[in-house]
Scaffold this motif. Structure first.
Motif, PDB file in Angstrom:
ATOM      1  N   GLN A   1      13.775  44.789 -11.883  1.00 25.11           N
ATOM      2  CA  GLN A   1      13.743  44.130 -10.611  1.00 25.11           C
ATOM      3  C   GLN A   1      14.750  44.668  -9.458  1.00 25.11           C
ATOM      4  OE1 GLN A   1      15.097  40.103 -10.451  1.00 25.11           O
ATOM      5  NE2 GLN A   1      13.307  39.570  -9.134  1.00 25.11           N
ATOM      6  N   ARG A   2      14.086  45.016  -8.409  1.00 24.21           N
ATOM      7  CA  ARG A   2      14.955  45.732  -7.424  1.00 24.21           C
ATOM      8  C   ARG A   2      16.073  44.714  -7.044  1.00 24.21           C
ATOM      9  NH1 ARG A   2      10.975  48.362  -3.477  1.00 24.21           N
ATOM     10  NH2 ARG A   2      11.435  46.528  -2.172  1.00 24.21           N
ATOM     11  N   LYS A   3      17.125  45.186  -6.339  1.00 26.93           N
ATOM     12  CA  LYS A   3      18.224  44.273  -5.968  1.00 26.93           C
ATOM     13  C   LYS A   3      17.679  43.095  -5.025  1.00 26.93           C
ATOM     14  CE  LYS A   3      21.958  47.293  -6.713  1.00 26.93           C
ATOM     15  NZ  LYS A   3      23.051  48.041  -6.011  1.00 26.93           N
ATOM     16  N   ASP A   4      16.576  43.557  -4.239  1.00 24.82           N
ATOM     17  CA  ASP A   4      15.961  42.704  -3.105  1.00 24.82           C
ATOM     18  C   ASP A   4      14.897  41.570  -3.803  1.00 24.82           C
ATOM     19  OD1 ASP A   4      13.752  44.167  -3.689  1.00 24.82           O
ATOM     20  OD2 ASP A   4      13.597  45.012  -1.565  1.00 24.82           O
ATOM     21  N   GLY A   5      14.873  41.758  -5.111  1.00 26.36           N
ATOM     22  CA  GLY A   5      13.852  40.790  -5.941  1.00 26.36           C
ATOM     23  C   GLY A   5      12.334  41.281  -6.085  1.00 26.36           C
ATOM     24  N   TYR A   6      11.995  42.432  -5.343  1.00 25.59           N
ATOM     25  CA  TYR A   6      10.895  43.180  -5.683  1.00 25.59           C
ATOM     26  C   TYR A   6      10.562  43.534  -6.902  1.00 25.59           C
ATOM     27  CZ  TYR A   6       7.035  46.618  -5.302  1.00 25.59           C
ATOM     28  OH  TYR A   6       5.915  47.273  -5.450  1.00 25.59           O
ATOM     29  N   ILE A   7       9.332  43.320  -7.486  1.00 24.88           N
ATOM     30  CA  ILE A   7       8.670  43.765  -8.606  1.00 24.88           C
ATOM     31  C   ILE A   7       7.353  44.773  -8.557  1.00 24.88           C
ATOM     32  CG2 ILE A   7       7.465  43.042 -10.842  1.00 24.88           C
ATOM     33  CD1 ILE A   7      10.500  42.602 -11.168  1.00 24.88           C
ATOM     34  N   GLY A   8       7.501  45.828  -9.284  1.00 26.11           N
ATOM     35  CA  GLY A   8       6.322  46.485  -9.226  1.00 26.11           C
ATOM     36  C   GLY A   8       5.184  46.469 -10.004  1.00 26.11           C
ATOM     37  N   GLN A   9       4.162  47.034 -10.080  1.00 29.64           N
ATOM     38  CA  GLN A   9       3.003  46.864 -11.022  1.00 29.64           C
ATOM     39  C   GLN A   9       3.231  47.391 -12.331  1.00 29.64           C
ATOM     40  OE1 GLN A   9      -0.345  49.324 -10.132  1.00 29.64           O
ATOM     41  NE2 GLN A   9      -1.751  48.214 -11.507  1.00 29.64           N
ATOM     42  N   ARG A  10       4.034  48.584 -12.259  1.00 27.94           N
ATOM     43  CA  ARG A  10       4.248  49.301 -13.687  1.00 27.94           C
ATOM     44  C   ARG A  10       5.676  50.496 -13.546  1.00 27.94           C
ATOM     45  NH1 ARG A  10      -0.949  53.399 -13.673  1.00 27.94           N
ATOM     46  NH2 ARG A  10      -0.479  54.343 -11.812  1.00 27.94           N
ATOM     47  N   TYR A  11       6.138  50.489 -14.809  1.00 24.49           N
ATOM     48  CA  TYR A  11       7.548  50.958 -15.102  1.00 24.49           C
ATOM     49  C   TYR A  11       7.212  52.111 -16.154  1.00 24.49           C
ATOM     50  CZ  TYR A  11       9.239  47.637 -11.846  1.00 24.49           C
ATOM     51  OH  TYR A  11       9.353  46.825 -10.796  1.00 24.49           O
ATOM     52  N   ASP A  12       8.001  53.149 -16.362  1.00 26.44           N
ATOM     53  CA  ASP A  12       8.155  54.075 -17.231  1.00 26.44           C
ATOM     54  C   ASP A  12       9.027  53.592 -18.617  1.00 26.44           C
ATOM     55  OD1 ASP A  12      10.635  54.654 -16.378  1.00 26.44           O
ATOM     56  OD2 ASP A  12      10.114  56.708 -15.705  1.00 26.44           O
ATOM     57  N   GLY A  13       9.159  54.272 -19.477  1.00 24.75           N
ATOM     58  CA  GLY A  13      10.147  53.966 -20.515  1.00 24.75           C
ATOM     59  C   GLY A  13      11.572  53.855 -20.219  1.00 24.75           C
ATOM     60  N   TYR A  14      12.051  54.305 -18.984  1.00 23.55           N
ATOM     61  CA  TYR A  14      13.362  54.373 -18.634  1.00 23.55           C
ATOM     62  C   TYR A  14      13.538  53.409 -17.437  1.00 23.55           C
ATOM     63  CZ  TYR A  14      13.185  58.688 -21.212  1.00 23.55           C
ATOM     64  OH  TYR A  14      13.238  59.840 -22.407  1.00 23.55           O
ATOM     65  N   PHE A  15      12.619  52.415 -17.242  1.00 22.66           N
ATOM     66  CA  PHE A  15      12.541  51.250 -16.268  1.00 22.66           C
ATOM     67  C   PHE A  15      12.504  51.943 -14.888  1.00 22.66           C
ATOM     68  CE2 PHE A  15      15.100  50.018 -20.058  1.00 22.66           C
ATOM     69  CZ  PHE A  15      14.141  49.338 -20.601  1.00 22.66           C
ATOM     70  N   GLN A  16      11.906  53.058 -14.750  1.00 24.69           N
ATOM     71  CA  GLN A  16      11.902  53.529 -13.286  1.00 24.69           C
ATOM     72  C   GLN A  16      10.306  53.057 -12.669  1.00 24.69           C
ATOM     73  OE1 GLN A  16      14.390  55.268 -11.709  1.00 24.69           O
ATOM     74  NE2 GLN A  16      15.447  54.765 -13.491  1.00 24.69           N
TER      75      GLN A  16
END
Length: 344
Positions: A1-16
């Motif tokens: 989760q980004r500092k502003d609260g945003y959540i994306g659709q998918r992330y890699d194995g390093y949480f990017q």
């Protein structure tokens, strides 16, 4: 989760964050997931509560339109711009997320969003706004016109547990069963596959999506229509692999080749997939190239399999897919529940 609260659709194995599309419904799903875990476990997690609060604030500041009490989207469910506007899926996803927040406040005696979230919930008109004549509709355009095209997302009120046993949800299910049932392969299409409509993504050729097909079975089982549910599940079983794996999508060899000729080889599929209207701001072109290569590998793997096996009558895409398996299991759960209630 980004500092502003945003959540994306998918992330890699390093949480990017590897998200390409905006998909405003992601945050609603995130809130539902954390809320559901705490409610099921009976344990309050302060970090989860903080994350939920940040996520909801982001959604309200960026997607919510207070004057009509609806959430705006550019894409949802499956990336396509077809859900642009005030779509039923995004709004019922947030309807459920908001209900979960209020339930957390009641169960654990805490204040997450307080008066603000209760006022939004009290003013929610989604069950009325997205209802037309005797069934639910896909949504409203940006201009407020009803979008009457048939689409799996019309079942959102059931999917998010808001309206599960009414005549209106049954009529919607029957309407989609009649209008979106694949005449050759069986199973439920996402929407009618009009190639020339720019917002339509065919993904390797038109055909049923088995996770959506399983949701249709859930509705029939939940409402006591066991024979109807069994017929739907039998279609899914038809495409299960020897290991039990269930794919995401099924198409015919001819439809796949038509997709490759009309959309992939002309670059139309690329234009649809990476339309700037649906991309997140600041998406790096490297990420687009990576996704494009993934698509190319998937499509040519299918094409090579078709060439190697000329007897092949249909193709499978995304096998196995956890979403398809999850919805299939949920359908079995509803069937078992009905059997227990009826004494069988």
């Amino acid at each position: 989760q980004r500092k502003d609260g945003y959540i994306g659709q998918r992330y890699d194995g390093y949480f990017q964050d590897q998200s390409i599309y905006r998909q405003e419904d992601n945050i609603a799903h995130f809130i539902q997931t954390l809320s559901g875990f705490m409610l099921a476990s009976g344990q309050l997690d302060k970090d989860y509560v903080k994350a939920i609060k940040k996520a909801m604030r982001f959604a309200l500041e960026n997607y919510y339109r207070d004057e009509i009490n609806l959430f705006m989207s550019t894409t949802s469910v499956h990336e396509s711009a077809i859900c642009s506007g005030y779509d039923i899926w995004t709004n019922f996803a947030y309807h459920k997320a908001i209900k979960d927040i209020t339930l957390l406040e009641e169960v654990f005696g805490i204040n997450i969003m307080g008066k603000q979230i209760k006022e939004i919930l009290a003013g929610t008109q989604a069950e009325h706004i997205f209802f037309f004549e005797d069934h639910y509709i896909r949504g409203l355009t940006k201009e407020g016109e009803p979008d009457l095209r048939r689409d799996f997302v019309c079942l959102s009120p059931f999917y998010f547990g808001i309206d599960m046993g009414s005549e209106r949800i049954l009529e919607t299910a029957k309407m989609l069963r009649e209008g979106l049932w694949d005449p050759i392969l069986g199973g439920l299409l996402r929407y009618q596959p009009y190639t020339e409509e720019f917002e339509m993504h065919l993904h390797a050729g038109s055909g049923p999506w088995l996770q959506y097909t399983a949701v249709l079975a859930q509705i029939f089982y939940f409402n006591g229509l066991k024979s109807e549910g069994d017929k739907v599940m039998a279609v899914i079983d038809r495409y299960r692999q020897p290991e039990g794996y269930i794919p995401e999508h099924v198409s015919t060899k001819n439809r796949f080749e038509e997709f490759m000729t009309l959309e992939w080889e002309t670059g139309l599929d690329f234009e649809k997939e990476f339309d700037k209207r649906i991309l997140k701001e600041g998406v790096k072109f490297d990420l687009i190239c990576e996704e494009l290569n993934n698509m190319r590998r998937a499509y040519y793997k299918i094409r090579n399999g078709v060439i190697a096996n000329p007897r092949l009558k249909h193709i499978l895409f995304g096998c196995p897919l956890i979403w398809s398996h999850s919805e299939y299991c949920k359908a079995l759960f509803y069937r078992e529940k009905q059997d227990l209630m009826s004494g069988h």
